[in-house]
Scaffold this motif. Structure first.
Motif, mmCIF file in Angstrom:
data_model
loop_
_atom_site.group_PDB
_atom_site.id
_atom_site.type_symbol
_atom_site.label_atom_id
_atom_site.label_comp_id
_atom_site.label_asym_id
_atom_site.label_seq_id
_atom_site.Cartn_x
_atom_site.Cartn_y
_atom_site.Cartn_z
ATOM 1 N N PRO A 281 0.810 -1.229 0.000
ATOM 2 C CA PRO A 281 0.000 0.000 0.000
ATOM 3 C C PRO A 281 0.848 1.287 0.000
ATOM 4 N N PRO A 282 1.901 1.372 0.855
ATOM 5 C CA PRO A 282 2.714 2.592 0.778
ATOM 6 C C PRO A 282 3.375 2.772 -0.591
ATOM 7 N N ILE A 285 0.758 4.183 -2.939
ATOM 8 C CA ILE A 285 0.508 5.618 -2.696
ATOM 9 C C ILE A 285 1.663 6.458 -3.232
ATOM 10 N N MET A 311 -0.687 8.646 5.067
ATOM 11 C CA MET A 311 -1.411 7.540 4.440
ATOM 12 C C MET A 311 -0.505 6.310 4.276
ATOM 13 N N MET A 312 0.747 6.540 3.895
ATOM 14 C CA MET A 312 1.669 5.405 3.745
ATOM 15 C C MET A 312 1.894 4.697 5.066
ATOM 16 N N ILE A 314 -0.171 4.686 7.732
ATOM 17 C CA ILE A 314 -1.414 4.036 8.167
ATOM 18 C C ILE A 314 -1.658 2.740 7.412
ATOM 19 N N PHE A 315 -1.488 2.800 6.086
ATOM 20 C CA PHE A 315 -1.763 1.592 5.291
ATOM 21 C C PHE A 315 -0.636 0.543 5.381
ATOM 22 N N ALA A 316 0.470 0.878 5.991
ATOM 23 C CA ALA A 316 1.507 -0.120 6.309
ATOM 24 C C ALA A 316 1.214 -0.803 7.642
ATOM 25 N N LEU A 318 -1.841 -1.068 9.127
ATOM 26 C CA LEU A 318 -3.086 -1.843 9.128
ATOM 27 C C LEU A 318 -2.882 -3.305 8.714
ATOM 28 N N PRO A 319 -2.146 -3.620 7.620
ATOM 29 C CA PRO A 319 -1.909 -5.043 7.307
ATOM 30 C C PRO A 319 -1.143 -5.776 8.402
#
Length: 329
Positions: A281-282, A285, A311-312, A314-316, A318-319
């Motif tokens: 995800p990062p 983005i 955002m990078m 957060i989305f790192a 979460l997984p």
């Protein structure tokens, strides 16, 4: 050093060993002549004394299977492979020829197996050996079997130790690269030792079966197998069964070691897979905001860069939290 040894019944019921000088004839009544690295002259002396032929080192090494055991001119020729200490940790096999007649036993060898030392220590004690050739060869084979059992027991103890280390080891040892590789090398070494013991016992068993069927200690036992040889055959068969058991155990250890190595490697691959998923995800983005299109809404936004970084992150995270929740890590 070239030596010729004789053992004669000079002290009652005790065998006495002495080195026979080259110029001295073989004494009458010698029941065992042990040739260690014999010269041609020493071979000739024995051949003249007993009227038999003595095999050379090349002849002993190049024997065909049908020539390992045979009878010639009333003498029984038997060649067996005996466990012998080597310069490495793995015992080697030494060819020893036994020539048994009604009056004497001749042994021809070019190595010094520990079994001969064991037998000589026993024979030098009062009542340690009977004063006839058959008694000497029985004592020798008893010592050979005992030595093989001792070697096999030592291997069994080391196999047990390695087995505990395998199942008590930690993953960090594998990551450091040394533990399981050393175990696999040791397993190969132990298998070599067990194979040598098994090969030795097969040749010894063949000799004992030949003796029990073709050589009798006296006329009184002409119709029956000599009890001592029959007992030695049972001992040899027990050692062969023990060798088979240890071979099976080594195969299990090898399979277990390779399985554990595979598990540790799977953990490493799993870690790389998780890291890849976490960074996807990062990376997406960063790829989107790395494009050079003129009409991008966030391009002129003052808070666009901090937003992309947030955002990078957060989305790192979460997984990673999802994997922890699923107990995949």
């Amino acid at each position: 050093m070239l030596m010729i040894n004789t053992i004669c019944p000079e002290h009652g019921d005790r065998l006495v060993r002495r080195v026979l000088p080259d110029e001295e004839a073989i004494p009458q009544g010698a029941i065992w002549v042990d040739l260690l690295n014999p010269t041609a002259a020493e071979d000739k002396k024995i051949e003249t004394y007993l009227g038999i032929s003595i095999p050379t080192r090349e002849e002993m090494h190049d024997l065909e299977p049908s020539e390992i055991i045979y009878t010639e001119n009333g003498a029984h020729y038997m060649t067996a492979r005996i466990i012998c200490q080597s310069e490495t940790d793995v015992p080697k096999l030494a060819d020893v020829t036994f020539i048994l007649t009604d009056t004497a036993l001749i042994t021809v060898r070019y190595d010094e197996p520990g079994a001969f030392t064991i037998f000589l220590n026993r024979a030098n004690k009062p009542g340690g050996c009977g004063l006839e050739p058959a008694a000497v060869i029985e004592g020798l084979f008893e010592a050979i079997v005992d030595r093989a059992a001792e070697v096999l027991r030592g291997v069994g103890d080391r196999v047990d130790l390695r087995s505990r280390r395998i199942f008590e080891g930690r993953g960090s040892q594998v990551e450091q690269g040394g533990a399981y590789q050393a175990v696999i090398r040791k397993i190969g070494q132990y298998e070599h030792i067990i194979s040598n013991v098994r090969e030795s016992m097969v040749s010894v068993e063949r000799v004992l079966l030949f003796l029990s069927a073709n050589f009798k200690r006296s006329k009184k036992s002409a119709s029956a197998i000599v009890p001592e040889w029959r007992s030695a055959i049972r001992d040899v068969q027990a050692i062969e069964e023990h060798a088979t058991f240890l071979t099976s155990k080594l195969q299990f250890m090898l399979d277990a070691t390779l399985g554990l190595v595979g598990l540790e490697q799977n953990k490493i691959i799993k870690l790389f897979s998780v890291v890849s998923v976490v960074l996807m995800p990062p990376t997406l983005i960063a790829s989107i905001y790395g494009m050079n299109f003129k009409a991008m809404p966030e391009l002129e936004w003052a808070h666009g860069y901090p937003m992309a970084l947030a955002m990078m992150v957060i989305f790192a995270v979460l997984p990673y939290l999802f994997f922890r929740w699923k107990k995949w890590l």
